[in-house]
Design an enzyme around this catalytic site. Structure first.
Site, PDB file in Angstrom:
ATOM      1  N   HIS A   1       2.676   3.434  -9.061  1.00 31.09           N
ATOM      2  CA  HIS A   1       2.595   1.996  -9.353  1.00 31.09           C
ATOM      3  C   HIS A   1       3.854   1.544 -10.101  1.00 31.09           C
ATOM      4  O   HIS A   1       4.369   0.462  -9.858  1.00 31.09           O
ATOM      5  CB  HIS A   1       1.333   1.681 -10.154  1.00 31.09           C
ATOM      6  CG  HIS A   1       0.068   2.026  -9.420  1.00 31.09           C
ATOM      7  ND1 HIS A   1      -0.134   1.682  -8.096  1.00 31.09           N
ATOM      8  CD2 HIS A   1      -1.047   2.709  -9.793  1.00 31.09           C
ATOM      9  CE1 HIS A   1      -1.315   2.130  -7.707  1.00 31.09           C
ATOM     10  NE2 HIS A   1      -1.886   2.765  -8.712  1.00 31.09           N
TER      11      HIS A   1
ATOM     12  N   ASP B   1       0.836  -1.203   0.000  1.00 31.15           N
ATOM     13  CA  ASP B   1       0.000   0.000   0.000  1.00 31.15           C
ATOM     14  C   ASP B   1       0.872   1.256   0.000  1.00 31.15           C
ATOM     15  O   ASP B   1       1.995   1.242   0.510  1.00 31.15           O
ATOM     16  CB  ASP B   1      -0.924  -0.021   1.231  1.00 31.15           C
ATOM     17  CG  ASP B   1      -2.100   0.929   1.062  1.00 31.15           C
ATOM     18  OD1 ASP B   1      -2.361   1.391  -0.063  1.00 31.15           O
ATOM     19  OD2 ASP B   1      -2.762   1.210   2.080  1.00 31.15           O
TER      20      ASP B   1
ATOM     21  N   LEU C   1      11.744 -19.736  -5.450  1.00 35.92           N
ATOM     22  CA  LEU C   1      10.619 -19.030  -4.833  1.00 35.92           C
ATOM     23  C   LEU C   1       9.336 -19.176  -5.661  1.00 35.92           C
ATOM     24  O   LEU C   1       9.381 -19.095  -6.883  1.00 35.92           O
ATOM     25  CB  LEU C   1      10.984 -17.550  -4.737  1.00 35.92           C
ATOM     26  CG  LEU C   1       9.885 -16.607  -4.228  1.00 35.92           C
ATOM     27  CD1 LEU C   1       9.828 -16.624  -2.709  1.00 35.92           C
ATOM     28  CD2 LEU C   1      10.104 -15.188  -4.732  1.00 35.92           C
TER      29      LEU C   1
END
Ligand code: FPP
Length: 291
Positions: A76, A59, A168
């Site tokens: 963003h 956020d 991952l």
């Protein structure tokens, strides 16, 4: 229901991811070969007690941009760089799962220009070569039906091509909300009952976990939220039942390796009790060390 054999098994072996496929007896344990597992010299983290799954609510992109007099989409863009940084570092540390809240069901209500900007950014950022180079497996959780066909194709290709990677697992929560996911699981379960393949009395916690779209991942031990708010915002509600929550005021584009180590360090100072008393937990750990 805590006596269910699967649950007991899972408590003993927390690194076995639960799966929809457990019932059919198919192999669900995902292979995992971390690159390295060495935290930097100056980080006060214990690489023997790393969380295997970190979930993040990214956020503060919009506020980061606005504070610099830029349009929100620039935030963003900067957020993608943080995604890159944190994904590489988690991968390097040997974290098995990283789940990023990239776009929530509620985010569909944002101005169309912003929604488009995020979707475009996603398409250009999901670079397969980078995943292949880093042995990263990419998976998406969320309501794909609402995604534009080109976005859907992009993520599906990327999932397919990275599915054999053993480093991952990067889970992108896209068009995701936890209530949507749980509702979807309920539909699957109801259908099985209707078809006569499942008895209502046989429904237990494992049944629900298996029918969630995120069935392939273990519950996150650590949930991080950047940007200063202290809420869960409809993210992994079922899975975070026992997660340690970590909130920081840092805006997502500024969240770097150092900030990640701070979060892990904080997590490592907590005592995870799972409803037991502190004395029981200490006795259990003592037992494990002597075995
Ligand atoms: C929250 O900040 C962030 C989002 C809604 C979008 C996150 C998306 C990215 C970082 C790009 C995704 C790319 C990849 C590769 C995963 P906000 O806009 O709610 O910030 P605010 O609270 O300051 O308004």
């Amino acid at each position: 229901h805590h006596d269910h054999p699967y649950l007991r098994l899972l408590e003993k072996m927390p690194c076995v991811p639960t799966g929809r496929t457990l019932k059919t007896g198919r192999q669900t344990m995902l292979p995992h070969t971390p690159l390295t597992s060495t935290p930097p010299e100056n980080a006060m983290i214990d690489n023997q007690r790393l969380p295997q799954h970190i979930a993040i609510i990214m956020d503060g992109n919009g506020r980061w941009a606005q504070a610099r007099g830029m349009v929100r989409s620039k935030g963003h863009q900067a957020g993608v760089e943080a995604v890159d940084k944190i994904t590489s570092e988690c991968s390097r540390l040997g974290i098995r799962f990283l789940t990023l809240y990239t776009f929530s069901t509620e985010n569909w209500n944002r101005p169309p220009e912003e929604v488009n900007a995020i979707m475009q950014l996603l398409i250009t950022s999901l670079v397969e070569e980078t995943f292949m180079k880093n042995n990263v497996r990419m998976r998406v959780i969320g309501d794909r039906e609402r995604l534009a066909p080109e976005v859907r194709k992009c993520i599906e290709d990327c999932e397919k091509h990275t599915s054999e990677n053993t480093g991952l697992t990067l889970v992108i929560a896209l068009s995701y909300s936890s209530r949507w996911e749980i509702t979807d699981a309920m539909k699957h379960i109801a259908q099985k009952v209707k078809d006569g393949t499942l008895e209502p009395d046989d429904i237990n916690e494992q049944t629900i976990a298996e029918n969630l779209e995120s069935h392939f991942m273990p519950d996150p031990e650590l949930l991080i939220r950047t940007g200063g708010e202290q809420r869960i915002s409809n993210y992994l509600l079922w899975q975070c039942a026992y997660s340690e929550l970590y909130f920081t005021d840092i805006f997502w584009p500024d969240f770097d390796e150092k900030a990640l180590y701070n979060a892990i360090e904080d997590y490592q100072h907590r005592e995870r009790r799972f409803g037991k008393t502190s004395a029981q937990v200490k006795a259990d750990t003592g037992l494990q060390q002597t075995v």
